[in-house]
Design a protein around this motif. Structure first.
Motif: not given
Lengths: 138, 431
Positions: B211-212, B218-222, B234-239, B258-263
């Protein structure tokens, strides 16, 4: 330029755009190729996972070129089974019949519970066991 | 479908762009002038370079990439010209530059193939990180970041001899580099990452250490979200991370997480940052703050509404009333002047591009090439989806460019790189 002419030009331009897209669509179609249509015959052309850790109930339509089954992601049919080899077995269809080949797997391939050493035919209703995963020919 | 058919398509696309520019001039009461010819020349040079590079160094390349790219670029450049002929003059240079850059990539990879990119993955990761962090350079330096519309994602280079500072958006190219890194990383790890070893209730989860990358993503996007206030990137990178993980492992677990984390991140961000909250309220009700936060969205909606079915006609609408119409809101400008019909044509173009891209990925046997093609396609598809969805209010507005269409050198460059890489990948899988 009069509005009417501009309007006509606009419609013409939109038609041009869609003509372009239509041609692209046709090119995509010919690029992918429709291929020979596969006809379904009497049976013995599907493998269904009956028992196994993952992908239970998964149905695999057998194609004439055959499938490799194994744990490796490169195999045509991937099964998550610690007892399966990377490339465990191969299933081929010849003239309506299905042949199961063992690919030198560690734990063997079983057709109807018997370990196979040579390519073995498997008809409708026969089971193929790979590791702890049991598949049925339908 | 051969290279010759591709050439015919490219010629048709070049004509499409020039005719559009001519129509804008007719509508303005003018007559043909140099702009039409220059549009023709710039398209011919840019796509001619790409086409020639495919012909010489990647003859097996999929011949459908460039025709779709030129279609989108044509519609985009017409709207840019309509909005601001000066910008369009710059855009022509960007287009030529992007075409030549794409062709050079094909040339660079001519003997080594894309496999060489796999070996230098950490170089690409480092380059992407540096590019992403560049806009944070302090304002006093000769190369410095700049804040435009509240987002700090621009880099300006003050040249002593030039009047205008040279500016670019490094994030656009960084996305492509990150895709290369991810494809390389996943090509080595996907096997381990797709094995399911633990069960928590009804969910099967992979080893925690796999999961690393998701957590890093998620970290980079944030970080991008917090420091650059750039919701779109950030959304684009995470997606992109999540999409590639899913493509590589086939595990819906990653998609779900991923979807849960985005929400969760979205809710957290909207309570923590005012600029995110403003975006969300402008999405739910743009007319509540019509003169303020909702203005851009509302103007976009008005534009598309007045465009109706077939649009006002090129050069006859008022898309210039939309803020940032040439960059982020180019889709609304198309919607106004070519109507629903034109918008559908554009969306169809992107759908074709995604279909061709995934087709290349599916046909690839080599894992790195497969993941790279899939990643680049996800990048293109997701980016177009996010911004179009933002404009039509399907999704909160994220300020990102529409690939191939928006005004902007960095964006065009990134799009051309993607087209070149996809072409090269499809060539290698053919031979």
């Amino acid at each position: 330029m009069p509005a009417l002419a501009l309007n006509a030009l606009k419609i013409l331009y939109l038609i041009l755009i869609f003509l372009f897209l239509w041609q692209v669509a046709m090119a995509i179609r010919s690029h992918i190729g429709t291929g020979p249509s596969v006809k379904r015959s009497k049976g013995g052309h599907e493998l269904v996972v009956l028992r196994g850790d993952a992908r239970k109930g998964t149905t695999v339509r057998l194609r004439p070129s055959g499938h490799t089954i194994g744990r490796s992601p490169e195999a045509d049919v991937v099964i998550d089974d610690p007892y399966a080899s990377e490339f465990h077995a191969r299933v081929e269809t010849h003239d309506g019949g299905t042949m199961v080949h063992d690919l030198g797997s560690t734990n063997g391939t079983y057709v109807n519970g018997r370990r196979i050493t040579v390519p073995t035919p498997a008809g409708k209703g026969d089971t193929v066991q790979i590791g702890k995963t049991i598949l049925e020919v339908r | 479908m051969t290279r010759n058919t591709e050439a015919v398509f490219l010629l048709a696309g070049t004509v499409l762009a020039s005719v559009g520019v001519a129509m804008v001039q007719f509508a303005g009461g003018g007559w043909l002038n140099a702009d039409v010819a220059l549009t023709f020349v710039s398209f011919a040079v840019a796509f001619g370079a790409l086409h020639t590079s495919f012909r010489v160094w990647a003859p097996g390349a999929n011949p459908l990439i460039l025709p779709i790219a030129i279609f989108l670029a044509a519609i985009g450049s017409i709207e840019v010209f309509r909005l601001d002929p000066e910008l369009a003059a710059l855009q022509r240079w960007w287009l030529v530059l992007a075409g030549v850059a794409g062709a050079s990539v094909v040339w660079l990879l001519r003997s080594s193939g894309v496999a060489v990119l796999r070996r230098y993955r950490y170089l690409f990761l480092a380059a992407a990180m540096v590019l992403l962090l560049l806009p944070l350079l302090p304002d006093t330096w000769p190369i410095h970041g700049a804040t435009v519309n509240g987002s700090r994602l621009w880099v300006r280079v003050d040249l002593p001899f030039a009047v205008r500072a040279l500016s670019f958006q490094p994030g656009e190219v960084a996305k492509v580099f990150l895709t290369v890194f991810l494809a390389s990383y996943l090509a080595d790890r996907s096997e381990a990452m797709s094995t399911v070893s633990r069960k928590v209730g009804p969910f099967k989860i992979p080893e925690p250490r796999h999961l690393g990358p998701v957590i890093v993503a998620a970290g980079v996007a944030f970080v991008v979200l917090i420091y650059q206030r750039d919701l779109g990137a950030s959304l684009l990178l995470f997606g992109l991370f999540i999409g590639m993980l899913y493509a590589a492992t086939g595990r819906t677990f990653y998609l779900g997480t991923g979807i849960a984390l985005t929400a969760v991140a979205g809710i957290a961000a909207s309570t923590m940052f005012s600029h995110v909250r403003v975006r969300i309220s402008a999405w739910i009700n743009p007319f509540a703050d019509y003169t303020g936060a909702g203005y851009q969205t509302a103007q976009g909606l008005f534009a598309m509404g007045s465009g109706s079915l077939t649009g006002s006609g090129l050069g006859l609408g008022r898309p210039d009333l939309i803020p940032a119409a040439a960059t982020d809101f180019i889709f609304a400008a198309v919607g106004e002047e070519l109507g629903l019909t034109g918008s559908i044509a554009v969306i169809t173009g992107y759908a074709f591009l995604v279909a061709v891209g995934f087709g290349i990925a599916l046909r690839s046997r080599d894992r790195f090439r497969k993941y790279l093609a899939a990643g680049l396609t996800i990048l293109l598809g997701l980016q177009s989806f996010l911004i179009i969805a933002g404009i039509v209010r399907l999704f909160p507005l994220t300020g990102i460019t529409l690939p191939f269409m928006s005004y902007g050198g960095s964006s065009l460059l990134a799009s051309a790189l993607i087209a070149a890489l996809l072409g090269r990948i499809s060539h290698e899988e053919r031979t």
